[in-house]
Write an enzyme that holds these catalytic residues in place. Structure first.
Site, mmCIF file in Angstrom:
data_model
loop_
_atom_site.group_PDB
_atom_site.id
_atom_site.type_symbol
_atom_site.label_atom_id
_atom_site.label_comp_id
_atom_site.label_asym_id
_atom_site.label_seq_id
_atom_site.Cartn_x
_atom_site.Cartn_y
_atom_site.Cartn_z
ATOM 1 N N LYS A 152 3.167 10.608 -1.402
ATOM 2 C CA LYS A 152 1.902 9.932 -1.704
ATOM 3 C C LYS A 152 1.849 9.374 -3.105
ATOM 4 O O LYS A 152 2.211 10.051 -4.063
ATOM 5 C CB LYS A 152 0.755 10.924 -1.530
ATOM 6 C CG LYS A 152 0.478 11.241 -0.075
ATOM 7 C CD LYS A 152 -0.274 12.525 0.042
ATOM 8 C CE LYS A 152 -1.740 12.293 0.352
ATOM 9 N NZ LYS A 152 -2.518 13.533 0.188
ATOM 10 N N GLY A 179 8.813 20.122 -6.839
ATOM 11 C CA GLY A 179 9.397 20.926 -5.773
ATOM 12 C C GLY A 179 10.495 20.251 -4.973
ATOM 13 O O GLY A 179 11.594 20.785 -4.847
HETATM 14 P P1 AMP Z 1 5.830 14.879 -2.528
HETATM 15 O O1 AMP Z 1 5.418 16.296 -2.280
HETATM 16 O O2 AMP Z 1 4.670 13.920 -2.651
HETATM 17 O O3 AMP Z 1 6.823 14.733 -3.637
HETATM 18 O O4 AMP Z 1 6.547 14.398 -1.175
HETATM 19 C C1 AMP Z 1 7.724 14.956 -0.708
HETATM 20 C C2 AMP Z 1 7.861 14.640 0.747
HETATM 21 O O5 AMP Z 1 7.813 13.243 0.919
HETATM 22 C C3 AMP Z 1 9.146 15.104 1.365
HETATM 23 O O6 AMP Z 1 8.878 16.129 2.268
HETATM 24 C C4 AMP Z 1 9.683 13.860 2.062
HETATM 25 O O7 AMP Z 1 10.135 14.123 3.382
HETATM 26 C C5 AMP Z 1 8.488 12.946 2.119
HETATM 27 N N1 AMP Z 1 8.864 11.533 2.188
HETATM 28 C C6 AMP Z 1 9.712 10.886 1.393
HETATM 29 N N2 AMP Z 1 9.849 9.606 1.788
HETATM 30 C C7 AMP Z 1 9.040 9.439 2.847
HETATM 31 C C8 AMP Z 1 8.739 8.331 3.710
HETATM 32 N N3 AMP Z 1 9.304 7.137 3.528
HETATM 33 N N4 AMP Z 1 7.856 8.528 4.708
HETATM 34 C C9 AMP Z 1 7.285 9.736 4.899
HETATM 35 N N5 AMP Z 1 7.517 10.822 4.116
HETATM 36 C C10 AMP Z 1 8.390 10.675 3.110
#
Ligand code: AMP
Length: 396
Positions: free
Chosen positions: A198, A354
């Site tokens: 996000k 994380g």
């Molecule tokens: P965050 O906690 O915001 O750093 O998000 C990490 C998560 O984002 C991980 O579990 C990834 O699988 C997910 N992620 C990364 N790229 C994408 C994408 N293009 N679409 C959906 N989820 C994503």
């Protein structure tokens, strides 16, 4: 400011806030003891210079009062083994039990207090509760970076009762030194790589970094909010409709500050969010209806890697795709590898948050980057330029 290195602990009782929030399995066995290991240098330093140690921590998120599965008694044996000395346990963190055990504590001994969060006063930052904790010891050491962004009794308020004798432990000292290296005097070119799901979580950190970086690489799910804002087709990729304007503002801010904001040019798209999905590569703003972007594409990987390898300071937070699934991990793995190669050539690299920490460990590259932050939320807030209550309480 006092420091753990120079303080005279002889015959002093040190109350140390550690982060022993470790995962336990159904038999209450520790499945990952990294957080305990990380606190050992601070504990050993106090013991070896003639002091005694009183350890306090939280574990999990107990709702109201005692819960067996969140008791720190499960950690006693292992802490004792790692610290190399016996550990006494107080089955409450305030009241007569800890106070009597603390009174009889001799130099070289360790006392572990029961989970702080069995009392709601801990997270409320209650003064009297903090004072009770403070009454156990002569010196306060904060070595729990992961909770430094919380104004809890044991992480911040308790410091008020040690106006002279308060300091950071080695773990926090090291975190601050490394984070400040990136924030205060980065060797140029400085590249920040932001990914993850996000954009809303990352707006404040992106804004703070725009004043400092030369290159800002964006990948992961947050990409699509930027792409949609610029009129691209994103199919059913992740998007935050209410952040489209902010995405455009960030692009504009980067332009006026001469920061090169680098978005993916291609991506791996899937017909569903699943490990066995069908996939294809498309241009970034050309995701077909019903498909979703789950990783960056090959051209993007080349471009990102080239920028990273030319950088002298690198900050990475957040994966480039859904790296938990084999088909969508290329971008994240390539970025991790490019950072390791840049570090081999002399760049300073800091990994935090994380999922990027999980990624760097998954690819066994942690030894090849300069510093892996244990901070999570605390690290993000520090990078946002915010004052962390647990840090301010010691510095004040
Ligand atoms: P965050 O906690 O915001 O750093 O998000 C990490 C998560 O984002 C991980 O579990 C990834 O699988 C997910 N992620 C990364 N790229 C994408 C994408 N293009 N679409 C959906 N989820 C994503």
């Amino acid at each position: 400011m006092k420091t753990i290195e120079t303080f005279d602990f002889k015959k002093k009782k040190a109350l140390i806030r550690v982060d022993f929030n470790v995962p336990l399995n159904e038999h209450f066995e520790i499945t990952d003891d990294n957080r305990i290991r990380a606190a050992i240098p601070t504990i050993k330093k106090v013991l070896s210079s003639g002091g005694s140690v009183i350890l306090m921590s939280h574990l999990g998120r107990p709702k109201t009062g005692y819960e067996e599965r969140f008791s720190l008694k499960h950690l006693v044996k292992h802490v004792s083994k790692l610290a190399g000395s016996p550990v006494k346990f107080a089955d409450d963190c305030i009241g007569n039990v800890p106070s009597e055990l603390a009174n009889s504590l001799k130099p070289g001994e360790i006392l572990l207090l029961e989970n702080l969060r069995f009392h709601k006063e801990e997270t409320k930052g209650n003064e009297e509760f903090a004072q009770e904790l403070a009454s156990l010891a002569d010196v306060y050491i904060n070595d729990a970076f992961g909770t430094a962004h919380r104004a809890h009794a044991s992480t911040a308020i308790v410091a008020n009762f040690f106006p002279e004798n308060k300091m950071f432990g080695y773990l926090i000292e090291k975190e601050l030194q490394n984070l400040d290296k990136v924030l205060e005097a980065p060797k140029k070119p400085f590249t920040a790589i932001m990914g993850g799901a996000k954009v809303s979580d990352k707006i404040p950190i992106i804004e703070n970094l725009l004043d400092r970086v030369d290159n800002l690489i964006i990948g992961g799910g947050m990409t699509y909010t930027f792409i949609k804002a610029q009129g691209g087709s994103i199919g059913s990729s992740l998007v935050e409709e209410d952040k489209l304007d902010i995405a455009l503002d960030l692009i504009e801010k980067a332009r006026t500050q001469n920061v090169r904001l680098v978005l993916p040019v291609d991506n791996v798209v899937a017909d569903k969010f699943a490990a066995e999905a069908s996939t294809q590569e498309t241009g970034i703003g050309q995701v077909p209806e019903g498909w979703m972007g789950l990783d960056v594409g090959r051209k993007t990987i080349e471009e990102f890697s080239a920028i990273i390898k030319e950088s002298n300071t690198i900050l990475w937070n957040g994966p480039m795709g859904v790296f938990e699934m084999e088909k969508f991990q290329s971008g994240t793995r390539s970025v991790a590898l490019a950072i390791a190669e840049a570090t081999d050539k002399g760049a300073f690299s800091l990994i935090g948050g994380g999922d990027s920490v999980a990624a760097i460990n998954k690819y066994k590259l942690a030894e090849r980057v300069s510093f892996v932050s244990t901070g999570g939320g605390a690290m993000l807030e520090y990078m946002e330029g915010r004052e962390l209550p647990g840090i301010a309480a010691i510095r004040r």
